[in-house]
Design a protein around this motif. Structure first.
Motif, short mmCIF file in Angstrom:
data_model
loop_
_atom_site.label_atom_id
_atom_site.label_comp_id
_atom_site.label_asym_id
_atom_site.label_seq_id
_atom_site.Cartn_x
_atom_site.Cartn_y
_atom_site.Cartn_z
N ARG A 186 0.70 -1.08 -0.56
CA ARG A 186 0.17 -0.30 -0.09
C ARG A 186 0.97 0.92 -0.04
O ARG A 186 0.71 2.26 -0.72
N LEU A 190 0.78 0.79 -4.41
CA LEU A 190 -0.42 1.18 -4.28
C LEU A 190 -1.02 3.33 -4.03
O LEU A 190 -1.19 3.71 -5.10
N MET A 195 -3.14 5.15 -6.81
CA MET A 195 -4.12 3.42 -7.23
C MET A 195 -5.39 4.20 -5.43
O MET A 195 -5.25 3.41 -4.72
N SER A 198 -7.99 1.14 -5.10
CA SER A 198 -7.52 0.01 -5.31
C SER A 198 -7.05 -0.61 -3.59
O SER A 198 -7.01 0.10 -2.58
N SER A 199 -7.22 -2.30 -3.31
CA SER A 199 -6.84 -2.20 -1.81
C SER A 199 -7.23 -3.73 -2.04
O SER A 199 -6.91 -4.58 -3.44
N THR A 200 -6.26 -4.70 -1.07
CA THR A 200 -6.04 -6.22 -1.12
C THR A 200 -7.47 -6.86 -0.55
O THR A 200 -6.63 -7.08 1.11
N ILE A 241 -5.03 -8.50 -5.22
CA ILE A 241 -5.61 -6.27 -5.53
C ILE A 241 -6.56 -6.63 -6.16
O ILE A 241 -7.43 -7.44 -7.02
N ALA A 243 -8.88 -3.85 -7.50
CA ALA A 243 -8.74 -2.02 -8.44
C ALA A 243 -9.41 -2.10 -9.65
O ALA A 243 -9.55 -3.29 -10.46
N ASP A 247 -7.12 2.52 -12.47
CA ASP A 247 -5.28 2.40 -11.14
C ASP A 247 -5.20 1.59 -12.08
O ASP A 247 -3.79 1.98 -11.74
N PHE A 251 -0.64 2.77 -12.56
CA PHE A 251 0.64 1.92 -12.16
C PHE A 251 1.34 1.95 -13.13
O PHE A 251 2.75 1.61 -12.83
#
Length: 353
Positions: A186, A190, A195, A198-200, A241, A243, A247, A251
């Motif tokens: 992150r 990210l 991003m 975006s997340s995990t 990921i 996203a 995003d 990246f």
């Protein structure tokens, strides 16, 4: 004018696909290139699957450039014995001394894959079994334990694509930084690349309720829709990921714009080393597509993009000569062929960019 007609035809083809497959959302497509931008299927975040391996590989490369370790560092110098003891190895091979970071990045470690295990074997977290326990959380330790149940079929240096190697890379990141892998991802990938959407979530969740309300496009493994499945925690460090398409473009723009790793390191990552199947060549955490190796002869001469592929027919690729970005999400492995047909049409459009 010709390109405009081709773009219109591609839009029509995507619309036909959506009408034929009403049981799942339409494919998500985003193409960003000089003089050309094409978006179809919406901007909802989606599970990028193994496209996320490009980000993990980038993070590892960043740490290498910082001198935390080298690509030739053996795993025994980077990871505790609890991670490595009992991992399958060919006769005469010691995982601690004979397997390096480069082996993990290039899928040549010889350590078998828990997600697509060797023929005649199985794990509880494979393509055939993971949907049976959708509410089960898989920690990195549990994933490595599943790999320990498998026989070693290759020696270090022999190519065999797999997810076990990227679990070990995630642990290398944690040991080198003293932080949780998702936090390092992150703060170092990210956030710096913008991003923001975006997340995990699958890596961060611990109980099924943690995924309630998650904004993610549906995706299928066989007949099972898994967008709220805690068992997708299996993708830790290997593709967890979620996203939106834009995003992912951000990246790639940062990666290929020199904002994350040096051009020399990026060339090393992208350089094809091993062919997984016709037209699909793997480097160090990245994939090159060679359309000319596919069956239709009219695909010869198309550009060769570099990026990542995911099990749910997700694509993230960059075309260096055209400075073009392509993101695709077709939601299911069974639509992988359709995703490549669409990507090939986009590649033909990009020839004129």
């Amino acid at each position: 004018m010709r390109r405009t007609r081709e773009v219109d035809r591609l839009r029509s083809a995507l619309d036909r696909t959506a009408r034929r497959h009403t049981s799942m959302p339409p494919p998500q497509v985003l193409v960003v290139a000089p003089g050309l931008e094409l978006e179809s299927g919406g901007s909802q975040p989606f599970h990028a699957a193994s496209v996320g391996k490009v980000m993990t590989a980038t993070l590892v490369a960043m740490l290498v450039e910082q001198g935390r370790f080298g690509v030739g560092s053996p795993l025994g110098k980077l990871l505790p014995a609890s991670d490595l003891d009992g991992l399958p190895a060919a006769p005469g091979v010691d995982v601690r001394t004979d397997v390096t970071v480069e082996h993990l990045l290039t899928h040549t470690s010889g350590i078998p894959d828990f997600f697509e295990p060797p023929r005649g074997t199985r794990t509880a977290v494979s393509t055939r079994t993971v949907a049976a326990e959708p509410d089960r959380y898989w920690s990195p330790t549990a994933l490595l334990d599943e790999a320990r149940r498998l026989p070693a079929r290759e020696r270090p240096g022999q190519f065999r694509y797999g997810d076990t190697a990227f679990v070990l890379l995630g642990r290398v990141v944690e040991e080198a930084t003293g932080e949780a892998f998702t936090e390092v991802l992150r703060t170092r990938v990210l956030e710096p690349t913008g991003m923001e959407g975006s997340s995990t979530p699958y890596s961060d969740a611990r109980v099924p309720g943690d995924l309630d309300g998650l904004d993610v496009a549906p995706f299928w493994l066989g007949r099972h829709e898994l967008s709220r499945a805690l068992s997708l925690s299996l993708d830790w460090a290997g593709g967890g990921i979620v996203a939106p398409p834009a995003d992912l473009v951000r990246f790639q723009q940062a990666l290929h714009g020199g904002r994350l790793v040096s051009p020399e390191t990026l060339r090393w990552m992208a350089a094809p080393r091993h062919r997984r199947r016709r037209g699909i060549h793997y480097g160090a955490g990245m994939v090159t597509v060679r359309f000319g190796e596919f069956t239709p002869p009219f695909l010869r001469g198309l550009p060769e993009p570099v990026g990542g592929l995911g099990h749910f027919a997700t694509h993230l690729f960059y075309y260096p000569r055209q400075d073009a970005h392509v993101v695709l999400n077709f939601h299911a492995y069974r639509r992988m062929n359709q995703s490549f047909m669409t990507h090939a049409r986009i590649a033909r459009l990009l020839v004129d960019v």
